[in-house]
Structure formats: C-alpha cells, structure tokens
Design an enzyme around this catalytic site. Structure first.
Site, PDB file in Angstrom:
ATOM      1  N   ARG A 113     -55.558  53.740  25.395  1.00  0.00           N
ATOM      2  CA  ARG A 113     -56.485  54.542  26.206  1.00  0.00           C
ATOM      3  C   ARG A 113     -55.950  55.950  26.418  1.00  0.00           C
ATOM      4  O   ARG A 113     -54.762  56.124  26.678  1.00  0.00           O
ATOM      5  CB  ARG A 113     -56.693  53.888  27.573  1.00  0.00           C
ATOM      6  CG  ARG A 113     -57.273  52.486  27.488  1.00  0.00           C
ATOM      7  CD  ARG A 113     -58.054  52.177  28.745  1.00  0.00           C
ATOM      8  NE  ARG A 113     -58.520  50.803  28.713  1.00  0.00           N
ATOM      9  CZ  ARG A 113     -57.899  49.791  29.293  1.00  0.00           C
ATOM     10  NH1 ARG A 113     -56.773  49.994  29.963  1.00  0.00           N
ATOM     11  NH2 ARG A 113     -58.399  48.579  29.221  1.00  0.00           N
ATOM     12  N   ARG A 132     -45.617  28.682  17.761  1.00  0.00           N
ATOM     13  CA  ARG A 132     -44.558  29.205  18.615  1.00  0.00           C
ATOM     14  C   ARG A 132     -44.612  28.422  19.922  1.00  0.00           C
ATOM     15  O   ARG A 132     -45.698  28.067  20.411  1.00  0.00           O
ATOM     16  CB  ARG A 132     -44.778  30.691  18.927  1.00  0.00           C
ATOM     17  CG  ARG A 132     -44.823  31.570  17.714  1.00  0.00           C
ATOM     18  CD  ARG A 132     -43.525  31.631  16.970  1.00  0.00           C
ATOM     19  NE  ARG A 132     -42.501  32.379  17.695  1.00  0.00           N
ATOM     20  CZ  ARG A 132     -41.232  32.450  17.296  1.00  0.00           C
ATOM     21  NH1 ARG A 132     -40.817  31.802  16.210  1.00  0.00           N
ATOM     22  NH2 ARG A 132     -40.354  33.168  17.983  1.00  0.00           N
ATOM     23  N   GLU A 159     -39.239  34.488  30.031  1.00  0.00           N
ATOM     24  CA  GLU A 159     -39.962  33.802  28.963  1.00  0.00           C
ATOM     25  C   GLU A 159     -39.318  34.077  27.596  1.00  0.00           C
ATOM     26  O   GLU A 159     -39.152  35.227  27.206  1.00  0.00           O
ATOM     27  CB  GLU A 159     -41.406  34.323  28.990  1.00  0.00           C
ATOM     28  CG  GLU A 159     -42.375  33.527  28.204  1.00  0.00           C
ATOM     29  CD  GLU A 159     -43.823  34.002  28.460  1.00  0.00           C
ATOM     30  OE1 GLU A 159     -44.211  34.201  29.640  1.00  0.00           O
ATOM     31  OE2 GLU A 159     -44.542  34.192  27.477  1.00  0.00           O
TER      32      GLU A 159
END
Ligand code: UDP
Length: 390
Positions: free
Chosen positions: A184, A256, A307
C-alpha cells in the site's frame, strides 16, 4: 429420506458446518474427530495459567467480503471488532535493526529507507528505482516480490521469513502465496482488505460447539475413522488428509507443521498480537501475544507463542499444504482414485490439500452441503469433490 446416518470426519470448520446443515435438513449426523477437542486448527482455549484466550494452533483472524458467511458466523457467535495490525522486526536499508509495519505500506517504505515520501513519490521510487521491470508475468514468489518491491525490501521482509516458513527457496514457491499480501502507498496498516473483520468474543471453539449443538448431531471425539467403516453410512464427508484416506498408498503429500514454544510474562511482552521476524538467523518466524487477539479483555499476565515451522513428519499435525511440483503430481493421482470412489466427499484444507482462509472454508462447506441436498433431491450422485483440489 435415507435411514443410515451421514458420517462427517473432522470437527473443524468444514465438518461442523456440513454436519449442521445436514442435521437441519433432517439427517442424522455423526461427527468424529481423532483429536480430543473440536475446532481443528482453529481451536481456541483459555490458557490455564493466565486465563488468556489462546489460539492453540496459531493465529486465526476472521476476514471476509462474503456477507452470507459473515452473517452465518455471527449467528453462532458474537464477533467483536478486531483489525490485524502486524509488525515485523528486521534490518533497514542502512543495516540498523528496527520494528516495521506490515503489510508493506508507506510507513514501512519511509521507515526502511529513512525517507519522508508522499504516496506518489513512494510509488515512483518503488517502480522506477527498486522494482525489477524485466519481469512481466511473475510466476514465482521471488519474481512477484522483485517485480513489485525490488530486492532490498524483499530481502528484509520476505526472503528470510519465507525460507523459514516454507523450508525452500522463494523461487520454488508460487506467486500466489505473496499475492495474499498487499503493498500500500498509504499508511493503512490493516493486514486485510476485507469489509468484515473480527474475532469471536469467546473464541472459535465456543462458536464451533454451538454449530455442532443440534439434536441430530452426535459428536464423538478421540475417535479414528477408517475407510472400511464407510459402508454403514449414507455418505461420508471427509475433512482429514486426502492421502490418509487412502492409507498413503501412493505416498505422502508434503505439509509444513508448526512447533510453538509457550512462555508467560507479567504485564506485556511485545505490545501487539503478531511480531514477525524477517531475519533468517532468527530461528522462529513470529511471536504471537494472545491477549491482543481479545483486546476487549483485561489480563495482568501475558502468554506468548514463539512459532517455528518445519517439514511435517507422519506423526505431526499438518498445517500448510506445500503444493510444489512433486506434491501436485501426487495429488493429481490421489484425485484420480478419489474420483472413482463412491459415497465419500473430500472437503476443507486437508481433504482438498489447499491453503484456505477460514471464510473460504466456510463458504465451501455451506455450498457442499447444499449441493449434497440437491443431489439427494434429484437422485444424483454426490461427487468426491465439490471443489477440485487441482
Ligand atoms: N510473508 C513473509 N514475511 C512476513 C509475512 C509473510 O515473507 O512477514 C510471506 C510468507 O511466505 C507467508 C506469505 O507471505 O507464507 C503469506 O503471509 P500470510 O500472513 O498470509 O501467512 P499465514 O498467516 O497464512 O501464515
């Protein structure tokens, strides 16, 4: 009306919604799930130590332009306003570490290059000085990035992250993965464009429990289903992994999987729900601070998940279908044998081996159930796929 029940394998979004629609149409429905909880990978539960509503399998943020889907989810749960505003830690054009705004927007560009460009200036800067204009039709992730942002921004924010996330070079991934994210030339840092965005007040599992709460639905958790049991049912809707249905007889499709390292802090840890790490040398892809997924709640302590992404082994929970050339060839062989099977329809992310957002999953589940009801009314055979995986 058939007398044998319908069997729905999987109590995630696909299975629950199909089960509910068929139950409402008068069918008896048995929903089984091998896990001990409903919700599939959208499962949420309160962290026992902090009381924070936790997205147990990683962040799930609801966004859609599909008004019917929005109304559907809101009929089972109150959705409260939630805008996904992601940050990323990386190194700027001068080699200094910083926190940047995602998706790539005017703020990111100005921060990264230490400039004060206006929207038009930034557009000109990217297209004339950074973008690789030799690429006309990008097909790979890397080409898509180089064409639209150039090498510096790509390396800082996408290359390392993507290698960690997918375990391969971005030139071996399709452009479609990067097309999920906008660029953007203004300061809008909302991760999504969609008209309807929010988070269920009491979590996704609470919403899915309500979807499954129907007198015609029998839910059996911790229950494995095998293909040999199919004959007892009027039809099976299978939202497990398609290769699993066939006992992996042609080989395993690649996925994954994610590992989460949970930690708790007093107060706040990072001040936002999701902080990505673009640097390949940081082993994890992102840290999620779950209390920020429920900004209307107050918690003194905070629970976070680091993560890590890696190739799924047979015993791991599959997350992202890889869908590279080898997997697509294998998938095509599974689709061929599935198309010759009777009495089963493959649905959802695992059943059709696709990278699906929640709203698309819901739309397809609603349409699949409608299609089944139409087939039954007109004595037609329900196909193995409502949505082709290929
Ligand atoms: N991506 C990236 N850097 C980021 C965020 C995303 O390189 O900071 C890439 C990555 O390859 C990812 C893809 O863009 O798989 C799509 O991002 P999205 O946030 O949609 O991933 P998801 O939430 O599905 O994991």
């Amino acid at each position: 009306m058939v007398t044998n029940p319908i069997h729905v394998v999987g109590a995630g979004l696909s299975g629950s919604i199909i089960g509910r629609k068929l139950a409402e149409a008068g069918y008896r429905v048995i929903v089984t799930d091998s896990r001990s909880h409903i919700g599939g990978n959208c499962h949420t539960e309160r962290d026992s130590e902090t009381g924070v509503m936790t997205h147990c399998y990683g962040p799930h943020i609801f966004h859609t332009d599909d008004e019917e889907v929005w109304k559907y989810v809101n009929s089972f749960a109150q959705f409260l306003p939630y805008k996904n505003r992601v940050k990323t830690t990386s190194v700027d054009a001068y080699g200094a570490e910083g926190v940047f705004s995602l998706p790539l927007n005017l703020h990111t560009i100005n921060q990264f290059f230490r400039k004060t460009l206006s929207p038009n200036e930034a557009k000109e800067f990217i297209t004339q000085e950074l973008a690789d204009t030799t690429i006309s039709e990008p097909t790979t992730f890397e080409e898509q990035a180089l064409k639209f942002m150039g090498n510096e921004l790509y390396e800082a924010f996408f290359k390392g992250y993507t290698i960690k996330q997918w375990g391969c070079e971005p030139k071996d991934l399709p452009a479609s993965i990067l097309k999920r994210l906008p660029i953007r030339f203004n300061y809008d840092d909302n991760y999504f464009f969609h008209k309807f965005q929010g988070m269920p007040e009491h979590g996704y599992s609470n919403m899915i429990a309500k979807i499954l709460d129907h007198p015609n639905i029998e839910l059996r958790l911790g229950t494995f289903f095998s293909r040999s049991q199919s004959g007892k049912y009027a039809h099976v809707f299978y939202s497990g992994a398609i290769d699993g249905w066939f006992d992996y007889e042609l080989g395993r499709l690649g996925y994954r999987t994610l590992d989460f390292e949970r930690f708790k802090v007093d107060g706040d840890f990072q001040g936002c729900a999701v902080m990505n790490y673009g640097d390949l040398n940081v082993a994890y892809t992102r840290i999620t601070e779950h209390k920020y997924f429920s900004p209307w709640e107050q918690h003194d302590a905070s629970v976070c998940y680091k993560e890590f992404s890696r190739a799924a082994e047979p015993e791991d929970i599959p997350y992202y279908p890889i869908r590279q050339v080898n997997e697509k060839a294998l998938l095509s062989n599974y689709v061929d044998i599935a198309n010759t099977s009777d009495g089963v329809t493959f649905v959802g992310r695992l059943g059709t081996y696709r990278y699906l957002d929640m709203d698309v999953t819901i739309r397809e589940a609603l349409d699949t159930a409608d299609h089944f009801l139409n087939c039954m009314r007109s004595s037609k055979k329900m196909p193995a796929f409502f949505k082709s995986p290929l």
